[in-house]
Design an enzyme around this catalytic site. Structure first.
Site, PDB file in Angstrom:
ATOM      1  CD  GLU A 151      -2.820   0.523  -0.157  1.00  0.00           C
ATOM      2  OE1 GLU A 151      -2.697   1.414  -1.015  1.00  0.00           O
ATOM      3  OE2 GLU A 151      -3.467  -0.517  -0.333  1.00  0.00           O
ATOM      4  CG  LEU A 153      -3.264   3.913   1.292  1.00  0.00           C
ATOM      5  CD1 LEU A 153      -4.278   3.433   2.316  1.00  0.00           C
ATOM      6  CD2 LEU A 153      -3.955   4.410   0.042  1.00  0.00           C
ATOM      7  CB  CYS A 263       5.817   4.869   6.211  1.00  0.00           C
ATOM      8  SG  CYS A 263       4.203   4.117   6.355  1.00  0.00           S
TER       9      CYS A 263
END
Ligand code: UDX
Length: 430
Positions: A151, A153, A263
């Site tokens: 992902e 995002l 992240c």
């Protein structure tokens, strides 16, 4: 399609809600009962623009449900997405896969008919192989397929990023499974997203390599901004001038504080460790990590310089404390490293954050309900994040005293206009 999202953090919740909006039947599972209760009341536990409305709409139409019953959710779904957290391990800097393997063990008990099991959690290369091994101990390999679907995002932009992704990466060599997933993502592909089918290991690595590259790009412009300050050049001219070269591109070239969030700090450390395990030295990424750590110290030092080393009893106001705008996430936010130092030096600290809720920071730091309260009679305003609310403030009217200073860490304001207004203004790389 019947989908199950395991883990209702950012990735699981946003993806689950968006998949339901595309017409799928989705069940989101989490072991946190309070969270599930909240979601079942149609309330969103995280700050993410647009998510609340989208959740309520799909909840009303019965396309999405929330449960703590993982067994039932797995049984009733064709595709199971593993979306649990993979934080930095307490032992070393690698990703902690405890939650992922626990979920794999739960899944293996509930496979009666064919299941596609997709890891959306950011996991080190070969984790898919390990999940496969765990499940194969109990289930025939013909009855399941493990796929990697990373992902990309961004918090604060997650819905837009889900609906209009640049690319969808599917790591599987099983053609039939690839067709099912292509079908699932077809509405996004029809809107222009590129669909890329790779090996599972490649998909796992694409995620880490992308995040580490973006972190390096930011760190690069951050270092260039240090040089700009020394030679008296505006770093924004450099960003634009570089970015116009299509090979470079303008995005993620904004100089500012040390990058933070859930992240970049975690994934840069994890990929460096993975590479070490394979005896491959990712020296560029290691330098990025180091440079980002140094940046926190640099900004502390710079603040002391701005205050001419007179911090004791001075009031310092943080406008925004999260790691970036449009989120309530404090993870790896640079102010967390600055606050203890300022407190130790005897500063009086306040903050206002548009995400609303009081944050878990040192109790001595005063939480203000609005910008007015935060700025009144302060000595230094640190613009720490770039919420729209901070973009056209009348500082003199807010502070109501002379000789206050502004440290704009996001270069929101024009230095020239601040000079005209005779405001003591400092920014980054200009
Ligand atoms: C990131 C990735 O962008 C996303 O693809 C991944 O899946 C998750 O991690 P996120 O952490 O939500 O998303 O935020 P992002 O907008 O990428 O910003 C990360 C950090 O970089 C923030 O601290 C931000 O302030 C900083 N940043 C970003 C800059 O300093 N300059 C920039 O130009 C861009």
């Amino acid at each position: 399609m019947n989908l199950c999202m395991i883990g209702t953090g950012y990735v699981g919740l946003v993806s689950g809600v968006c998949f339901s909006d595309l017409g799928n039947q989705v069940v989101c599972v989490d072991k946190d009962k309070d969270k599930i209760n909240l979601l079942n009341k149609g309330r969103v536990p995280i700050y993410e623009p647009g998510l609340d409305e989208m959740l309520k709409r799909n909840f009303k139409f019965g396309r999405i449900s929330f449960s703590t019953d993982i067994n039932k959710a797995i049984e009733s779904s064709d595709i199971i997405f593993i979306c649990v957290g993979t934080p930095t391990s307490k032992k070393n800097n690698s990703a902690d896969l405890t939650h992922v393997y626990r979920v794999a063990n739960d899944i293996k008990k509930n496979i009666k008919k064919f299941k596609i099991i997709v890891t959306k959690s950011t996991v080190p290369v070969t984790t898919g192989d390990k999940i496969e091994k765990i499940i194969a101990k109990k289930v025939n390999k013909k009855k399941f397929e493990i796929v990697s679907n990373p992902e990309f995002l961004r918090e604060g932009e997650a819905i837009r990023d889900f609906i209009y992704p640049d690319r969808i990466v599917i790591g599987t060599q099983n053609k039939k499974v690839n067709r099912v997933l292509k079908n699932l993502y077809e509405p996004l592909v029809n809107k222009g997203a590129k669909y890329l089918n790779t090996s599972r290991r490649a998909a796992e690595l694409i995620k880490y390599a992308s995040n580490a590259f973006l972190a390096t790009k930011i760190t690069y412009i951050n270092e260039i901004s240090n040089l700009c300050e020394k030679i008296g050049v505006n770093v924004e001219d450099i960003s634009i001038g570089m970015g116009l070269d299509k090979r470079i591109g303008t995005r993620f070239l904004r100089a500012g504080p040390a990058y933070g969030g859930s992240c970049f700090p975690k994934d840069t450390k994890a990929i460096a460790i993975i590479a070490d395990q394979y005896k491959s030295n990712l020296s560029i990424i290691k330098s990025t990590i180091k440079s980002n750590e140094n940046r926190r110290n640099l900004f502390k030092k710079r603040t002391f310089q701005i205050m001419k080393n007179k911090i004791k009893n001075k009031t310092i106001t943080f406008l925004g404390v999260t790691f970036k705008a449009n989120t309530d996430d404090m993870r790896e936010s640079m102010c967390l490293k600055m606050i203890p130092v300022f407190l130790k030096k005897g500063a009086k600290l306040r903050y206002y954050d548009p995400s609303g809720k009081k944050k878990e920071i040192n109790k001595k730091v005063k939480f203000c309900k609005n910008i007015q309260e935060a700025c009144l009679k302060t000595d230094l305003i640190i613009i720490h994040t770039e919420w729209n609310e901070f973009k056209s403030l009348d500082f003199k009217n807010l502070v109501k005293k002379n000789n206050f200073k502004i440290y704009d860490m996001r270069n929101i304001y024009s230095s020239a206009k601040m000079k005209q207004k005779k405001i003591n203004y400092f920014s980054v790389g200009r």
